[in-house]
Write a protein that holds these residues in place. Sequence first.
Motif, PDB file in Angstrom:
ATOM      1  N   LYS A 269      -4.191 -10.817  -3.644  1.00  0.00           N
ATOM      2  CA  LYS A 269      -3.383 -11.180  -4.815  1.00  0.00           C
ATOM      3  C   LYS A 269      -2.319 -10.121  -5.096  1.00  0.00           C
ATOM      4  N   LEU A 270      -2.688  -8.856  -4.978  1.00  0.00           N
ATOM      5  CA  LEU A 270      -1.726  -7.790  -5.237  1.00  0.00           C
ATOM      6  C   LEU A 270      -0.582  -7.825  -4.225  1.00  0.00           C
ATOM      7  N   LEU A 271      -0.903  -8.060  -2.948  1.00  0.00           N
ATOM      8  CA  LEU A 271       0.140  -8.082  -1.922  1.00  0.00           C
ATOM      9  C   LEU A 271       1.018  -9.329  -2.040  1.00  0.00           C
ATOM     10  N   LYS A 272       0.439 -10.459  -2.420  1.00  0.00           N
ATOM     11  CA  LYS A 272       1.272 -11.634  -2.655  1.00  0.00           C
ATOM     12  C   LYS A 272       2.211 -11.412  -3.834  1.00  0.00           C
ATOM     13  N   LEU A 273       1.730 -10.662  -4.811  1.00  0.00           N
ATOM     14  CA  LEU A 273       2.535 -10.394  -6.001  1.00  0.00           C
ATOM     15  C   LEU A 273       3.675  -9.429  -5.717  1.00  0.00           C
ATOM     16  N   SER A 274       3.366  -8.332  -5.060  1.00  0.00           N
ATOM     17  CA  SER A 274       4.348  -7.240  -4.940  1.00  0.00           C
ATOM     18  C   SER A 274       4.595  -6.798  -3.505  1.00  0.00           C
ATOM     19  N   GLY A 275       4.022  -7.483  -2.515  1.00  0.00           N
ATOM     20  CA  GLY A 275       4.134  -7.016  -1.129  1.00  0.00           C
ATOM     21  C   GLY A 275       5.555  -6.894  -0.641  1.00  0.00           C
ATOM     22  N   SER A 276       6.405  -7.882  -0.945  1.00  0.00           N
ATOM     23  CA  SER A 276       7.782  -7.835  -0.446  1.00  0.00           C
ATOM     24  C   SER A 276       8.547  -6.661  -1.042  1.00  0.00           C
ATOM     25  N   ILE A 277       8.326  -6.386  -2.338  1.00  0.00           N
ATOM     26  CA  ILE A 277       9.018  -5.256  -2.980  1.00  0.00           C
ATOM     27  C   ILE A 277       8.496  -3.937  -2.438  1.00  0.00           C
ATOM     28  N   ASP A 279       7.164  -3.422   0.503  1.00  0.00           N
ATOM     29  CA  ASP A 279       7.637  -3.300   1.883  1.00  0.00           C
ATOM     30  C   ASP A 279       9.084  -2.832   1.919  1.00  0.00           C
ATOM     31  N   ASP A 280       9.936  -3.443   1.108  1.00  0.00           N
ATOM     32  CA  ASP A 280      11.346  -3.054   1.081  1.00  0.00           C
ATOM     33  C   ASP A 280      11.510  -1.601   0.640  1.00  0.00           C
ATOM     34  N   SER A 323       6.718 -12.931   8.631  1.00  0.00           N
ATOM     35  CA  SER A 323       7.898 -13.779   8.417  1.00  0.00           C
ATOM     36  C   SER A 323       8.793 -13.228   7.308  1.00  0.00           C
ATOM     37  N   ASN A 324       8.730 -11.914   7.104  1.00  0.00           N
ATOM     38  CA  ASN A 324       9.526 -11.250   6.069  1.00  0.00           C
ATOM     39  C   ASN A 324       9.195 -11.802   4.696  1.00  0.00           C
ATOM     40  N   TRP A 325       7.878 -12.026   4.446  1.00  0.00           N
ATOM     41  CA  TRP A 325       7.370 -12.498   3.165  1.00  0.00           C
ATOM     42  C   TRP A 325       7.969 -13.838   2.770  1.00  0.00           C
ATOM     43  N   GLY A 326       8.234 -14.668   3.801  1.00  0.00           N
ATOM     44  CA  GLY A 326       8.733 -16.011   3.528  1.00  0.00           C
ATOM     45  C   GLY A 326      10.195 -16.086   3.173  1.00  0.00           C
TER      46      GLY A 326
END
Length: 392
Positions: A269-277, A279-280, A323-326
């Motif tokens: 849940k935490l990675l779905k919430l903030s994973g893309s940010i 990662d960047d 996939s670059n977080w969709g």
Amino acid sequence: MYNNNGSSSTPSSSSSSSEAGDMKSALFSPGEPLRQPRTTPPASDGGAESRSPIPSGHNSSSAVDALVKNSKLSAAAPEFVPGNYASFQDDVYSDGSEDYYPETSLADFVQDFVSHLNSSPGSFESEIDYITDMLNSCVTTEEILQELVELIYVQSTSIPNFAYTGARLCNHLSHHIRLSPASGNFRQLLLQRCQTQFEQREQAVRGDPGTQKRFHYYVLFLGELYLNLEIKSRKDTPGRANVLLGALKELLNTLFSHADDPNLMCAVKLLKLSGSILDDTWKEKGQSDMDEIIKKIEDVLLDVKCSRDVKQMLLKLVELQSSNWGRVHTASVSSDATPDNDPNYFMNEPTFYTADGTPFTAADPEYSDKYQEILDREDYFPDAYEENGNDL
């Protein structure tokens, strides 16, 4: 007949005229002119006819005047509000008091407005200034400020699905609570409280189900806080609280190190919430922290005996990151976007239907012919108005 004092009396024409006059005076306002009756009203004997609010001998205009006089409607009535509208300000002043705090504690007030925001998150923008003004009026000492921080922290880490609204609330108060004692302002005290819980992560992640659940609420709240808490830099531009960046990585490591189903689900849940940010941000800093986290997930999939559902969640998360977080890379300049270089080119185009019900959009090769067929079928150009002149 008998008069009011019980004595006998004989009806006469003069007494009948007097009673009829009294009845008219009672039914109409003194200053209003009366129309002459078409027939002479019979003498009143106190029966049902004399009690009628509309005399039978008068026309409809007099009847309307009588109804208006007896109506309970008033031009000075309070403003009408639909029954399904709920405002926190109305709830506060529902007892008619001029000041809220002499009768209610800070804890009660915080619980009330948190409950209101939780049940009506869409009212945040319209209510937050009022809530902030009320808090500024009572937060006058360092002790009260610390109490406020603790109350909001507890509410934000204990109410399901309140983490996002709680983080927005904390961000707003961090910029608008005026009191800033030597021990720290609202934001500093909040981060100190989060640090206290962070230091207890090893005990919490191995605790009983209730302790684990509270710890997971804390983890998700910290993720929302990282996304929503704005801190002004030296250039006066808002940015994220980087102090939370390292904390989130350590929390993920802690969750994967104790890889039972509840902890793994919290990490997902935490990675779905903030994973893309995350990662960047790590890539901008030249760090490979996300690669390390993905490696931990792969190790869990190979070695840990978690449930099949949790394994599916972890696999989907690895695919999402790969996939670059969709996210889809679009053309660098929107004006240069074409159907060939931008897969989202037709994303927001409307959908039309042919005469046989076949859907098509601007991406359809025969779009022009089909669209012209619709225009011809609807007779769009000759007459775009109804007979009464209104737009179709």
